[in-house]
Design a protein around this motif. Sequence first.
Motif: not given
Length: 189
Positions: A1, A13, A52, A55
């Motif tokens: 992340m 982040e 990440c 995501k």
Amino acid sequence: MSDASGSEGEEYEVEKIIERRVRKGKTEYLIKWKGYDNEEDNTWEPQENLDCEDKIVDFEKNRKLTEAKDSEKDKETKDVGLNEKESKAAGSKGEKRKSEAAGKKEEPKEKKKKEKDDNKPRGFARGLTAERIIGATNDPGELFFLIKWKGSDEADLVPAKEANVKIPQIVIKFYEERLNWYDTKDGDD
């Protein structure tokens, strides 16, 4: 992340992935950074710079769902031209016709052209033969060659790593043409 970027080893982040594009054959994502609320702080980052994966997977899944819905809407829009009898036969259950303007998205011509260009194959993916290297750049931090293709007026930026492997003789010729030899006189070092 997080995205480990910068020479100081700072970590930022990822809050959200907003958009996706392909530039010079590499997938990039528009990133909304956690703690940065200005839209100007969002940046395009190459996929390999991001840490990440969850995501990215979520974003791609949602993007594909959205594309599927859009293609379904396009299919419905095609039924607009049918008369009522044909429309019932096509399975629209006698619903009222939609206006053609409501079914179409109005996008500027420039945006449509840009999207079309982004999805167009570039470099060696075009299946053309390299004629010569016109120039070189390291603009995005990596060395790229501008390659002229046989039978095409368009030139593409291709990563030097790829060109070194696929067209080594043309790369050597490019460098040889730009070599400068200097004679040093005795006593000059």
